[in-house]
Design an enzyme around this catalytic site. Structure first.
Site, mmCIF file in Angstrom:
data_model
loop_
_atom_site.group_PDB
_atom_site.id
_atom_site.type_symbol
_atom_site.label_atom_id
_atom_site.label_comp_id
_atom_site.label_asym_id
_atom_site.label_seq_id
_atom_site.Cartn_x
_atom_site.Cartn_y
_atom_site.Cartn_z
ATOM 1 N N ASP A 1 29.994 46.183 49.728
ATOM 2 C CA ASP A 1 30.480 46.821 49.056
ATOM 3 C C ASP A 1 31.704 46.135 49.641
ATOM 4 O O ASP A 1 31.975 46.742 50.844
ATOM 5 C CB ASP A 1 31.224 48.403 49.089
ATOM 6 C CG ASP A 1 32.819 48.714 47.998
ATOM 7 O OD1 ASP A 1 33.897 47.849 47.697
ATOM 8 O OD2 ASP A 1 33.630 50.342 47.904
ATOM 9 N N LEU A 2 32.796 45.230 49.895
ATOM 10 C CA LEU A 2 33.750 44.693 50.726
ATOM 11 C C LEU A 2 34.896 44.791 51.320
ATOM 12 O O LEU A 2 35.393 44.883 52.147
ATOM 13 C CB LEU A 2 34.135 42.936 50.761
ATOM 14 C CG LEU A 2 32.965 41.856 50.649
ATOM 15 C CD1 LEU A 2 32.642 40.328 50.385
ATOM 16 C CD2 LEU A 2 32.269 41.889 52.083
ATOM 17 N N ASP B 1 36.049 24.362 34.036
ATOM 18 C CA ASP B 1 35.157 25.016 34.873
ATOM 19 C C ASP B 1 34.298 25.066 35.928
ATOM 20 O O ASP B 1 33.895 24.563 36.609
ATOM 21 C CB ASP B 1 34.590 26.381 34.078
ATOM 22 C CG ASP B 1 35.387 27.587 33.793
ATOM 23 O OD1 ASP B 1 36.670 27.324 34.086
ATOM 24 O OD2 ASP B 1 34.507 28.096 33.009
ATOM 25 N N GLY C 1 43.877 32.795 34.519
ATOM 26 C CA GLY C 1 43.498 31.965 33.960
ATOM 27 C C GLY C 1 42.444 31.987 33.097
ATOM 28 O O GLY C 1 41.593 32.472 33.901
ATOM 29 N N HIS C 2 42.047 30.573 32.509
ATOM 30 C CA HIS C 2 40.699 30.081 32.659
ATOM 31 C C HIS C 2 40.497 29.178 31.805
ATOM 32 O O HIS C 2 42.179 28.267 31.294
ATOM 33 C CB HIS C 2 39.716 31.314 30.645
ATOM 34 C CG HIS C 2 39.435 33.190 31.177
ATOM 35 N ND1 HIS C 2 38.094 32.471 32.300
ATOM 36 C CD2 HIS C 2 39.693 33.624 30.880
ATOM 37 C CE1 HIS C 2 38.296 33.742 32.219
ATOM 38 N NE2 HIS C 2 38.765 34.654 31.820
ATOM 39 N N ASP C 3 39.681 28.132 31.518
ATOM 40 C CA ASP C 3 39.769 27.190 31.293
ATOM 41 C C ASP C 3 40.338 26.550 30.087
ATOM 42 O O ASP C 3 41.194 25.208 31.309
ATOM 43 C CB ASP C 3 37.783 26.954 31.098
ATOM 44 C CG ASP C 3 37.366 25.080 30.794
ATOM 45 O OD1 ASP C 3 37.078 24.907 30.906
ATOM 46 O OD2 ASP C 3 38.072 24.776 29.687
ATOM 47 N N ARG D 1 43.169 39.470 52.211
ATOM 48 C CA ARG D 1 43.513 41.063 52.227
ATOM 49 C C ARG D 1 42.147 41.957 52.509
ATOM 50 O O ARG D 1 42.808 43.069 53.053
ATOM 51 C CB ARG D 1 43.816 41.703 50.785
ATOM 52 C CG ARG D 1 45.241 40.727 50.773
ATOM 53 C CD ARG D 1 46.141 41.245 49.499
ATOM 54 N NE ARG D 1 45.110 40.886 48.477
ATOM 55 C CZ ARG D 1 45.783 40.274 47.297
ATOM 56 N NH1 ARG D 1 46.808 39.218 47.957
ATOM 57 N NH2 ARG D 1 44.622 39.529 46.336
ATOM 58 N N GLY E 1 35.909 32.566 45.188
ATOM 59 C CA GLY E 1 36.030 32.083 43.786
ATOM 60 C C GLY E 1 37.290 33.253 43.418
ATOM 61 O O GLY E 1 37.530 33.392 42.221
ATOM 62 N N TYR F 1 44.184 26.032 31.970
ATOM 63 C CA TYR F 1 43.917 25.139 33.129
ATOM 64 C C TYR F 1 44.110 23.581 32.575
ATOM 65 O O TYR F 1 44.742 22.593 33.136
ATOM 66 C CB TYR F 1 43.233 25.340 34.427
ATOM 67 C CG TYR F 1 42.890 26.561 34.586
ATOM 68 C CD1 TYR F 1 43.775 27.315 35.469
ATOM 69 C CD2 TYR F 1 41.776 27.386 35.066
ATOM 70 C CE1 TYR F 1 43.424 28.687 36.094
ATOM 71 C CE2 TYR F 1 40.752 28.584 35.040
ATOM 72 C CZ TYR F 1 42.563 28.971 35.112
ATOM 73 O OH TYR F 1 41.791 30.757 36.516
#
Length: 375
Positions: free
Chosen positions: A78-79, A173, A143-145, A109, A101, A148
């Site tokens: 858990d970063l 993608d 957004g998704h493929d 942050r 990604g 874009y």
């Protein structure tokens, strides 16, 4: 293709670290959507040691990636917790590559942006995968493929005249995203390690997808392409570059662009008396003749008729059919594991096709650090 099948002319190599060109490469992969896992799958198949960092909140979620996650050591961190961030930095100290990604600014942050990562390991290659890039008015928008490639001018160019076709998520993608991430990463690795310092790669899907369109953009500039779909050489506008329904309701693909292939096509179809294709006013008549003729036989009958004929005619196969097609079976394009047919690693090296990376395993970060320390 039966398990254990070895295609003629190829030797399927067993999974051994010494066989693979990226053996010894240590990659930290942060859990992300499609382009990052696909790119890391390719690295794993080529022998890289991939450690995938996953959020504990993801445990128990439905698996949508399947064999794409092969070749990983999966570690839960858990970063947002300081303790886990420190563990991550210890991993980064020993890694060669970090692939993430997240949206722009997210790593910063968390206190794990380039400044912190390079302080821990300035030789590490920091590879970022985004949709829009790190800056610009859309940089932080979701957004998704489909989004874009829409903005990159690609979606509008694909499909029938009535509306754009959606080319799965292959262009934005994987081709525009993952492949260009890999190009950047492998270019960075080509540098001698002694000269490699604070390398930051930003692979944006809109950038890579646009590069894929270079030829089309150039043709448009030269007046050889118009923005109206189904009116160009490669978008179904010409009757000799399209698909046609057969008697059994399936389809064949025709790509007879060159005159010699076109001549073979119309001769094999028995249509040698067609009007000249050089006159665009004849195209509709040519298309109707192709439609009527292909509709007289089944897809398999046409495949047999055109076998060995240089006319660029192929059956349009479903995925299940592609797996068992003679060409792909002979070439070893698919491998079988645990009852699943999986596209085999590519490309072929020195006449040999590598085996799939092993299935993913789960481990503690301390185990990974100890293992990397021991090497």
């Amino acid at each position: 293709m039966p398990s254990g099948h070895e295609p003629d002319g190829l030797t399927l190599m067993t999974h051994q670290a010494e066989d693979k060109p990226l053996r010894g490469l240590r990659v930290l992969e942060l859990e992300a959507l499609g382009p990052v896992p696909w790119a890391c799958m390719v690295l794993a198949d080529l022998g890289a040691d991939i450690v995938r960092i996953e959020n504990p909140a993801s445990l128990g979620a439905a698996d949508t990636y399947g064999s794409v996650l092969r070749g990983r050591t999966r570690v839960s961190l858990d970063l947002k917790r300081e303790q886990d961030r420190q563990v991550f930095l210890r991993l980064a100290e020993k890694a060669d590559v970090l692939v993430e990604g997240m949206r722009p600014g997210a790593m910063e942050r968390l206190g794990l942006g380039p400044a912190e990562i390079f302080q821990a390991n300035e030789k590490l290659i920091f590879a970022r995968m985004t949709g829009w890039g790190q800056d610009g008015p859309l940089a932080n928008e979701a957004g998704h493929d489909i989004n874009y490639i829409a903005v990159a001018g690609i979606l509008n160019a694909i499909g029938p005249a009535e509306k754009p076709a959606i080319p799965l998520n292959l262009i934005g993608d994987f081709a525009g995203g993952s492949c260009f991430l890999l190009i950047g990463l492998l270019a960075a690795l080509f540098q001698p390690r002694s000269e490699r310092q604070r390398v930051l790669i930003d692979a944006a899907m809109v950038d890579g997808a646009s590069v894929l369109m270079s030829l089309i953009y150039s043709r448009r500039h030269m007046g050889q392409w118009c923005d109206e779909r189904a009116s160009n050489a490669l978008d179904g506008g010409r009757p000799w570059y399209d698909t046609y329904r057969t008697k059994d309701g399936r389809r064949v693909a025709v790509g007879a662009l060159e005159p010699k292939f076109y001549a073979n096509l119309i001769a094999t179809l028995g249509l040698s008396d067609l009007p000249s294709r050089e006159d665009k006013s004849h195209w509709q008549a040519i298309r109707r003749a192709f439609e009527d003729t292909f509709a007289t036989r089944t897809r398999e009958e046409w495949a047999e008729i055109f076998q060995g004929v240089d006319a660029c005619v192929s059956p349009v196969l479903e995925m299940a059919e592609a797996i068992s097609s003679p060409q792909l079976s002979m070439h070893g394009t698919f491998s079988q594991r645990d009852g699943e047919f999986v596209p085999a690693p590519a490309p072929v090296f020195k006449g040999c096709r590598f085996s799939l990376a092993p299935s993913a395993v789960f481990a503690q970060a301390t185990e990974v650090i100890a293992g990397w320390d021991a090497r």
